[in-house]
Each structure stands twice: as C-alpha cells, then as structure tokens.
Design a protein around this motif. Structure first.
Motif, PDB file in Angstrom:
ATOM      1  N   CYS A 129       1.827   1.341  -3.852  1.00  0.00           N
ATOM      2  CA  CYS A 129       0.703   1.426  -4.660  1.00  0.00           C
ATOM      3  C   CYS A 129      -0.578   2.375  -4.607  1.00  0.00           C
ATOM      4  O   CYS A 129      -1.144   2.827  -5.459  1.00  0.00           O
ATOM      5  N   HIS A 167       0.844  -1.236  -0.079  1.00  0.00           N
ATOM      6  CA  HIS A 167       0.103  -0.123  -0.033  1.00  0.00           C
ATOM      7  C   HIS A 167       0.949   1.244   0.016  1.00  0.00           C
ATOM      8  O   HIS A 167       0.489   2.226  -0.661  1.00  0.00           O
ATOM      9  N   GLN A 173      -2.387  -4.378  -5.036  1.00  0.00           N
ATOM     10  CA  GLN A 173      -3.327  -4.018  -3.920  1.00  0.00           C
ATOM     11  C   GLN A 173      -4.290  -5.446  -3.524  1.00  0.00           C
ATOM     12  O   GLN A 173      -4.209  -5.655  -2.589  1.00  0.00           O
ATOM     13  N   TRP A 208      -3.240  -1.571  -8.868  1.00  0.00           N
ATOM     14  CA  TRP A 208      -4.376  -2.482  -8.582  1.00  0.00           C
ATOM     15  C   TRP A 208      -4.274  -3.928  -8.437  1.00  0.00           C
ATOM     16  O   TRP A 208      -4.679  -4.651  -7.188  1.00  0.00           O
TER      17      TRP A 208
END
Length: 156
Positions: A27, A24, A122, A119
């Motif tokens: 990203c 995180h 993630q 994504w």
C-alpha cells in the motif's frame, strides 16, 4: 535534522506485525504511485514545449515536479536512499504513463481509486496492530513510509 536510521527506527515502532508490514509493502508504494499520478493530472502546459524532445513532454507535469522536490529531502537523508527512490520514482512515472495509455478511465479517477483503497488497507493494518499511523504523530513520516518500505525490500 534527524538521521535516516533514527527516522526508520521510529517508523518501525508502529509497524511490528507481519500482517501490517505486508500491507505496507503493497500500500505505501501504491499511495506514492497514486499521489504522483494525481499530481500528473495537473499539466504544466506548454511552458517547456520548445525546449524538450517530444518523448519527454508527457512527463512534464506536477507529478514530476513533486518527485524532484522530494528527491532533495531523500538526498539530505542518504545518498543510497536517494538513488533507490529515484529509480523507484522513474518506474512510477513510467507506470503512470502506461496506466494512462490504457484509456479505461480518466487518470485522476484511477489514481483516486488506488489512493482510497490503499489507505483503507493501511488503516486496517494499523487497526490490526493496535498502533496509530506514524504520520499522525509527524507529517514527515509520509515521506519516510516509502523509504522504510524500500529499505525492507532492498535490505539497506
């Protein structure tokens, strides 16, 4: 409206493992960057051409408009968060200009690639942790993600 601390605490519930947090930290800013970059591909045109100096014209796009709108939300939550997000957003806008200046591909292609890759990672992080992404619970967390990331980086 909930407080920033309560939103950050709720967001943290689905971001507990070190692996997911590290993903995180990279990203979420990449997604923010790519969304602003995609919006930057939508020009405002010559709407303000006569009122602005030449150096600012490349920043007149929907990416900047999007940032300005989001800044009101952050200001309502916290002045400190607003300042940090504003500084980060200025860096994002400058970074978009740099990437666009490289001319290796159309800006929208680069931003779409960054968006997709970020994504994917993630979701890998959430799969590893076993928790669903927070935004599936409430869309507001799409704006809390950058705040949560920067709050960890700058320890506020």
């Amino acid at each position: 409206m909930r407080t920033l601390n309560s939103l950050l605490a709720e967001y943290s519930e689905s971001h507990q493992t070190a692996y997911n947090k590290r993903i995180h930290y990279v990203c979420v800013p990449a997604i923010f960057f790519s969304i602003v970059g995609l919006l930057a591909c939508i020009p405002i045109g010559n709407l303000f051409a006569d009122f602005n100096p030449e150096w600012i014209k490349s920043y007149l796009h929907f990416g900047t408009l999007g940032i300005l709108l989001v800044m009101f939300y952050y200001l309502k939550l916290s002045f400190k968060l607003f300042v940090v997000m504003l500084l980060f957003s200025v860096l994002v806008l400058f970074g978009i200009q740099v990437v666009d200046g490289f001319g290796i591909a159309p800006l929208w292609v680069i931003m779409l690639i960054v968006f997709a890759i970020a994504w994917v990672f993630q979701f890998i992080g959430h799969k590893h942790e076993g928790n669903k992404p927070s935004f599936l619970k409430e869309l507001q967390f799409l704006l809390i993600g950058p705040a949560w990331t920067l709050s960890h980086i700058f320890k506020f």
